[in-house]
Design a protein around this motif. Structure first.
Motif, PDB file in Angstrom:
ATOM      1  N   CYS A 123     107.501 -21.721  31.661  1.00 39.85           N
ATOM      2  CA  CYS A 123     106.351 -21.417  32.528  1.00 39.85           C
ATOM      3  C   CYS A 123     105.460 -20.322  31.940  1.00 39.85           C
ATOM      4  O   CYS A 123     104.275 -20.229  32.276  1.00 39.85           O
ATOM      5  N   LEU A 124     106.024 -19.493  31.082  1.00 42.14           N
ATOM      6  CA  LEU A 124     105.219 -18.456  30.431  1.00 42.14           C
ATOM      7  C   LEU A 124     104.114 -19.055  29.564  1.00 42.14           C
ATOM      8  O   LEU A 124     103.120 -18.392  29.258  1.00 42.14           O
ATOM      9  N   LEU A 125     104.285 -20.310  29.156  1.00 46.82           N
ATOM     10  CA  LEU A 125     103.295 -20.971  28.310  1.00 46.82           C
ATOM     11  C   LEU A 125     102.105 -21.499  29.110  1.00 46.82           C
ATOM     12  O   LEU A 125     101.107 -21.927  28.520  1.00 46.82           O
ATOM     13  N   LEU A 126     102.207 -21.485  30.441  1.00 53.84           N
ATOM     14  CA  LEU A 126     101.149 -22.033  31.293  1.00 53.84           C
ATOM     15  C   LEU A 126     100.113 -20.943  31.574  1.00 53.84           C
ATOM     16  O   LEU A 126     100.321 -20.064  32.407  1.00 53.84           O
ATOM     17  N   GLN A 127      98.988 -21.008  30.876  1.00 50.29           N
ATOM     18  CA  GLN A 127      97.974 -19.952  30.974  1.00 50.29           C
ATOM     19  C   GLN A 127      97.409 -19.782  32.385  1.00 50.29           C
ATOM     20  O   GLN A 127      97.264 -18.645  32.859  1.00 50.29           O
ATOM     21  N   PRO A 128      97.068 -20.875  33.107  1.00 54.65           N
ATOM     22  CA  PRO A 128      96.538 -20.679  34.469  1.00 54.65           C
ATOM     23  C   PRO A 128      97.518 -19.943  35.374  1.00 54.65           C
ATOM     24  O   PRO A 128      97.101 -19.148  36.223  1.00 54.65           O
ATOM     25  N   LEU A 129      98.814 -20.197  35.190  1.00 54.78           N
ATOM     26  CA  LEU A 129      99.816 -19.521  36.011  1.00 54.78           C
ATOM     27  C   LEU A 129      99.920 -18.050  35.624  1.00 54.78           C
ATOM     28  O   LEU A 129      99.993 -17.170  36.496  1.00 54.78           O
ATOM     29  N   ARG A 130      99.917 -17.766  34.328  1.00 57.23           N
ATOM     30  CA  ARG A 130     100.003 -16.372  33.874  1.00 57.23           C
ATOM     31  C   ARG A 130      98.827 -15.545  34.377  1.00 57.23           C
ATOM     32  O   ARG A 130      98.970 -14.363  34.670  1.00 57.23           O
ATOM     33  N   LYS A 131      97.648 -16.163  34.486  1.00 54.34           N
ATOM     34  CA  LYS A 131      96.441 -15.430  34.864  1.00 54.34           C
ATOM     35  C   LYS A 131      96.200 -15.393  36.375  1.00 54.34           C
ATOM     36  O   LYS A 131      95.214 -14.799  36.822  1.00 54.34           O
ATOM     37  N   LEU A 132      97.081 -16.026  37.152  1.00 54.35           N
ATOM     38  CA  LEU A 132      96.902 -16.042  38.604  1.00 54.35           C
ATOM     39  C   LEU A 132      97.070 -14.636  39.171  1.00 54.35           C
ATOM     40  O   LEU A 132      98.122 -14.023  39.029  1.00 54.35           O
TER      41      LEU A 132
END
Length: 392
Positions: free
Chosen positions: A382-391
């Motif tokens: 999940c760390l690779l998911l940019q939209p999630l990291r930037k939420l």
């Protein structure tokens, strides 16, 4: 009055979890098999996978309150079926019958879970929906944690038909609480559009929203722990810890208290810390705490580990649907929340069936370890998911 919605939500969430937990304990007692128990539990989850998108289309096309009320009658039918099966003397209750009951129950869940979340759009303005969604998620956690205690208490003093009869009567009462609920006038949501085109439009909407896709991926990873905790923990606490039914219910209540604490923590921190990083950290911590369970051989350490699992699981399961609700327009809310429900149920079902089969070949302790490592690996992905990291 909104009080009717909250009362219905709390009671149906509690009673729904009571039914699922009672079916797990009863099927394990009747069949003596972890694998069959996993299949019985999965029977509750398969219909949402098959009917989920259609259910979302129905929810968006018709009066949401009416759809939810009709779907909630399913629990009355399945409770009545279990009263009959546990009192009749004509034949032995087999695994196929129990799976069939859970499949029917799952048909109702296909509409109830996304319908309840979509109904928020008929009761609140868009800016208030994430906050109200968090309240509903906290009710889910309270119901999840309190249900085993209530079932354990009832089972200690009464036969199974009393347990299932009580569940059915409570659900009928809870369903009637929606009758006086006032909702906003029904808005046009593509009523003239065919169900197939409505379904495709919902899928296109989700594909165009990278944040929703990332949150759905986090849902699969983070809520994977629900399956083994519901299916494997009762037998693990009986054989490894030597606990009776009431004590096992109390142990599950500790998990519920942790879930409630995690939900409260999510509400407190949602505007102070990045929600995406909290979700990823919660998944990692949930995997680690689940990994600890088989290494502990006493009720108190296991209870502490369960409490931690509950806190981090509650954090994720509160933040994720609230963020999805915030990113969704009302016209597509039923379909989007149905997709969320499909992902959630797929995660729980695959964990329940897969780890139950693994437990049969090895042991519940080893299955817990494997489940913990899978969640940890998923959290890393999940760390690779940019939209999630930037939420934020």
């Amino acid at each position: 009055m909104l009080i009717w919605f909250y009362l219905n939500s709390f009671l149906t969430l509690l009673i729904g979890n009571m039914f699922a937990y009672a079916m797990i304990i009863y099927s394990r007692a009747v069949t003596g098999s972890d694998a069959v128990t996993g299949l019985v539990y999965a029977g509750n989850l398969v219909p949402p996978l098959v009917l989920g998108m259609y259910a979302g289309t129905v929810i968006d096309r018709f009066t949401r309150k009416r759809v939810v009320m009709i779907a909630q009658t399913t629990f009355i039918y399945t409770s009545a079926a279990m009263v009959f099966l546990t009192t009749q003397q004509f034949f032995v209750v087999g695994d196929v019958m129990l799976i069939a009951v859970m499949l029917v129950n799952g048909i109702g869940l296909s509409f109830i879970i996304p319908g309840r979340m979509a109904l928020l759009g008929d009761l609140f303005d868009q800016e208030h929906i994430p906050r109200e969604s968090m309240k509903v998620q906290i009710m889910i956690m309270v119901g999840f944690g309190l249900a085993p205690f209530v079932v354990g208490f009832l089972r200690k003093y009464f036969d199974w038909y009393i347990v299932f009869g009580t569940i059915g009567i409570m659900y009928a009462f809870a369903m009637l609480l929606l009758l006086p609920l006032k909702t906003r006038p029904k808005q046009l949501r593509g009523d003239k559009e065919s169900a197939w085109h409505s379904l495709k439009a919902g899928l296109r909407y989700v594909r165009r929203e990278p944040l929703i896709l990332s949150l759905l991926a986090a849902t699969f990873v983070g809520l994977f722990l629900v399956g083994p905790l519901q299916v494997l923990l009762p037998e693990f606490s009986k054989t490894r810890l030597g606990l009776g039914e009431a004590e096992r219910g109390s142990l599950m209540t500790v998990l519920g208290v942790g879930l409630l604490a995690g939900g409260g923590l999510a509400q407190a921190l949602s505007h102070k810390m990045p929600r995406g990083l909290m979700i990823i950290a919660g998944a990692l911590a949930a995997g680690l705490s689940m990994l600890m369970i088989p290494w502990l051989a006493a009720p108190v350490p296991v209870a502490i580990s369960l409490g931690l699992s509950g806190i981090f699981g509650g954090l994720m399961s509160t933040l994720i649907p609230a963020a999805i609700q915030q990113a969704t327009v009302d016209a597509a809310r039923g379909r989007v929340m149905s997709i969320y429900n499909i992902v959630f149920q797929t995660s729980v079902a695959s964990a329940a069936v897969g780890l139950s089969a693994l437990a049969k070949q090895t042991s519940p302790a080893y299955a817990f370890e494997v489940g913990g490592w899978l969640i940890i690996a998923g959290a890393g992905a999940c760390l690779l998911l940019q939209p999630l990291r930037k939420l934020k």
